[in-house]
Design an enzyme around this catalytic site. Structure first.
Site, PDB file in Angstrom:
ATOM      1  N   GLU A  47      -1.089   8.583  16.042  1.00 12.10           N
ATOM      2  CA  GLU A  47      -0.153   7.196  15.451  1.00 12.10           C
ATOM      3  C   GLU A  47       1.370   7.899  15.586  1.00 12.10           C
ATOM      4  OE1 GLU A  47      -0.643   6.204  11.409  1.00 12.10           O
ATOM      5  OE2 GLU A  47       0.577   4.301  11.852  1.00 12.10           O
ATOM      6  N   GLU A  68      -6.371  -0.546   8.357  1.00  9.37           N
ATOM      7  CA  GLU A  68      -6.855  -0.458   7.006  1.00  9.37           C
ATOM      8  C   GLU A  68      -6.551  -1.793   6.300  1.00  9.37           C
ATOM      9  OE1 GLU A  68      -4.604   2.789   5.068  1.00  9.37           O
ATOM     10  OE2 GLU A  68      -5.887   4.045   5.685  1.00  9.37           O
TER      11      GLU A  68
HETATM   12  O1  AHR Z   1      -2.252   8.519   8.727  1.00 11.80           O
HETATM   13  C1  AHR Z   1      -1.252   7.759   7.894  1.00 11.80           C
HETATM   14  C2  AHR Z   1      -1.547   6.361   7.575  1.00 11.80           C
HETATM   15  O2  AHR Z   1      -2.577   6.573   6.576  1.00 11.80           O
HETATM   16  C3  AHR Z   1      -1.978   5.486   8.570  1.00 11.80           C
HETATM   17  O3  AHR Z   1      -1.120   5.040   9.392  1.00 11.80           O
HETATM   18  C4  AHR Z   1      -2.990   4.579   7.780  1.00 11.80           C
HETATM   19  O4  AHR Z   1      -3.852   3.972   8.552  1.00 11.80           O
HETATM   20  C5  AHR Z   1      -3.260   5.353   6.480  1.00 11.80           C
HETATM   21  O5  AHR Z   1      -2.785   4.597   5.515  1.00 11.80           O
END
Ligand code: AHR
Length: 646
Positions: free
Chosen positions: A44, A366
């Site tokens: 990410e 999420e």
């Molecule tokens: O990994 C960091 C964050 O943690 C991600 O963006 C999210 O999916 C989770 O809350």
């Protein structure tokens, strides 16, 4: 003398407390398949993981599209932002230099991502798009600057013509610098317009233009990831729907990929980054290509019609969801469609006529509540209808238990998603306690994807304690490979001077990379996964962390190797006996190859100054018949590998 006596007493005490440990592995009882994709990565763009990290562009805000268009830049002389008659319609801002003999001269400096990293004798590819409205030729000087304001590289570009054209040059750095900058000066009096000012190291991963940082990709490559989840995370949701990740914006010429505000700019007031944007230079095409390079199966995540539920209540009405669903369908076509299909054609035109062989897609990150379920249903219907073979990953919310989780799991079963994404950011103690989490999971519903996890120790360091807790937990994933099919640690990357979230698997600055103990745990798993689970017991009982020992066993049916993973999460030495039940013709050369990860102090971390403090070591031990034994230190993760005679 005193030290010797204390040591003997300690060993006797250890024996009394912990005694002998016998692991028995039943090597004839080949169990569930361990998916070849099981151990993977999740990338990410957080912690400046993409721009400023994996994406090798060295200039921040190269298109002047940040909310304050000079963020990252220091103008001097007469430099303005304009957008009439732009070079790129989706990134319309550009700069106009007007040199009229200012004492300062006229130009710009760029600060990079907390500096620009230069390596002595390496070359850098500089480029910009430019025009001279008065059609009079103009000369630009480009300088690489070190942190003491010395010039460590220089080149010139002549710009001519009233139409936008691309100009480029190569500049060699005469010194190494981790916090340098770049300066552009218009030497000729008059006006010149510039846009998309870019600087890349000549050496990138596979030396691709618009490439990725070589040392970081090498770290990913060494992990041998089976699956690659991308691009988020909360990034996919956005703080608002407008700033959600839109994969179509990441295709085509990089100059015209619209800049997006990062989800991670203002999230944490104590780690505030108003200069965090996404250039999308590392977009979906580059992602699929990287999956191919790494031999990892792609697992893209798409927005399900909800902005980040922590940050916003924004939610696309069900009757307006069609474009979001279409985005998911088009993404599958982009990855797999023939070059004659609409999106397959885009892929082919970008240079990859062959499909990327996408097999899975995740809908939402999420998300939670009914609003997620009612949107997910619509995605599932459409995807199943058009692409019945594509596996669908649904979510179980942000935490691995509680109301949201308990509501979503049965819903996922009802909706017959193929996998359910579970996230756990918990203490090392939680990870140890949950090493048997999946032993009694329902086998009749969807499979599990451990999509985001990391053990968060009190100081949130990437210390050995957290890595061992993850290793212990992963023995439970592996023993339950019939239901747990994928696992990806999170987050993957973090810039030392620009992170928002920790712990992270790999840390980097502008010149170097630090692989954490957590990284090595992942690497040891992914390179030693085996093809099938084997039953294993400890002192004739199922493994459940007795005396802080955790274990799993596997066979690689292709190579006839038995692979055993043991974690000693205690502080004390333990005597381990291992017996291979059912071994007929012995172990090849009686040799057990051992990879170990250990230090005495579980608080230890790898730092930029001492990156090799905790690294795997390789050794071997000898077996007698179907048995072998060893003394395992506290705070250790061992992987045993042996070949059986057939
Ligand atoms: O990994 C960091 C964050 O943690 C991600 O963006 C999210 O999916 C989770 O809350």
């Amino acid at each position: 003398m005193k030290v010797g006596i204390t040591l003997i007493m300690l060993i006797v005490w250890t024996q009394l407390i912990f005694g002998q440990k016998e692991f028995v592995v039943e090597i004839r009882k080949t169990g569930a398949t361990i998916q070849p994709e099981m151990y993977g990565i999740f990338f990410e763009d957080i912690n400046f993981g993409a721009d400023g990290g994996l994406y090798a562009e060295l200039i921040k805000n190269r298109s002047f599209e940040f909310y304050h268009p000079f963020i990252g830049w220091t103008p001097f002389g007469d430099v303005k932002i304009l957008n009439e008659n732009p070079c790129f319609d989706r990134n319309p801002n550009y700069v106009r230099f007007h040199e009229q003999g200012w004492r300062s001269g006229t130009g710009l400096e760029n600060e990079g991502f907390v500096g620009i990293g230069y390596k002595k004798n390496n070359t850098y590819n500089f480029s910009f798009f430019a025009r001279v409205p008065d059609k009079k030729e103009k000369k630009f000087r480009i300088e690489l600057i070190d942190s003491n304001a010395n010039i460590i590289g220089k080149a010139y570009i002549q710009v001519k013509g009233a139409n936008w054209e691309k100009y480029s040059c190569t500049i060699k750095a005469s010194a190494t610098e981790s916090k340098g900058k770049i300066r552009l000066v218009l030497e000729t009096p008059g006006i010149a317009d510039l846009d998309h000012i870019s600087l890349f190291p000549s050496e990138t991963w596979k030396n691709r233009p618009n490439g990725l940082r070589k040392d970081l990709v090498e770290a990913l490559y060494d992990l041998n990831p089976g699956v690659f989840r991308f691009p988020g995370g909360c990034i996919i949701e956005g703080n608002t729907l407008e700033t959600r990740y839109q994969w179509k914006n990441t295709l085509g010429p990089v100059e015209n990929r619209p800049t997006n505000e990062s989800r991670w700019n203002y999230t944490f007031k104590h780690r505030f980054f108003p200069d965090y944007y996404q250039s999308y230079g590392l977009g979906f095409y580059e992602y699929f290509l990287l999956c191919e390079d790494l031999g990892a199966e792609p697992l893209p995540v798409v927005n399900c019609g909800l902005a980040c539920q922590y940050e916003s209540k924004e939610c696309v009405p069900l009757e307006n969801l069609t474009p979001y669903i279409q985005d998911a369908l088009d993404l599958i076509e982009f990855a797999n469609g023939s070059p004659s299909s609409q999106w397959g054609k885009v892929r082919a035109e970008m240079g990859h006529p062959q499909p990327f062989n996408l097999k899975k897609i995740a809908i939402g990150n999420e998300q939670w509540g009914e609003i997620y379920v009612e949107r997910l249903v619509k995605f599932i219907d459409a995807i199943r209808k058009t692409y019945p073979k594509i596996e669908i990953v649904g979510g179980s919310g942000p935490v691995p238990d509680g109301d949201k989780f308990d509501y979503l799991w049965p819903k996922m079963t009802e909706l017959k998603v193929d996998l359910v994404d579970e996230h756990y950011y918990r203490s090392p103690e939680w990870f140890l306690k949950n090493a048997d989490r999946y032993d009694n999971y329902n086998r009749k519903g969807p499979k599990v994807f451990a999509g985001e996890y990391a053990a968060h120790d009190r100081n949130r360091n990437n210390n050995l304690r957290s890595a061992l807790a993850e290793a212990a937990f992963m023995t439970g994933l592996e023993r339950n490979a019939d239901i747990v099919q994928l696992a990806t640690y999170a987050p993957l990357l973090a810039h030392k001077d620009a992170w928002q979230w920790k712990p992270d698997m790999i840390w980097f600055d502008n010149l170097s990379v630090v692989r954490t103990p957590n990284y090595y745990v992942q690497m040891m798993y992914a390179n030693n996964s085996g093809t099938n689970v084997l039953p294993i017991t400890l002192n004739a009982k199922p493994i459940c962390g007795q005396d802080s020992l955790y274990a799993s066993a596997a066979i690689d049916t292709k190579t006839s190797e038995i692979i055993l993973k043991i974690v000693n999460a205690s502080d004390v030495i333990q005597n381990i006996n291992i017996k291979l039940e059912g071994l007929k013709k012995g172990i090849k050369n009686n040799e057990i190859k051992l990879t170990t990860l250990h230090t005495n102090n579980p608080d230890e971390i790898n730092t930029f100054e001492a990156p090799l403090t905790i690294v795997p070591a390789h050794t071997s031990i000898q077996a007698t018949g179907n048995k072998f034994q060893l003394t395992m230190p506290g705070n250790a993760f061992y992987v045993f590998r042996l070949k059986i005679n057939l």
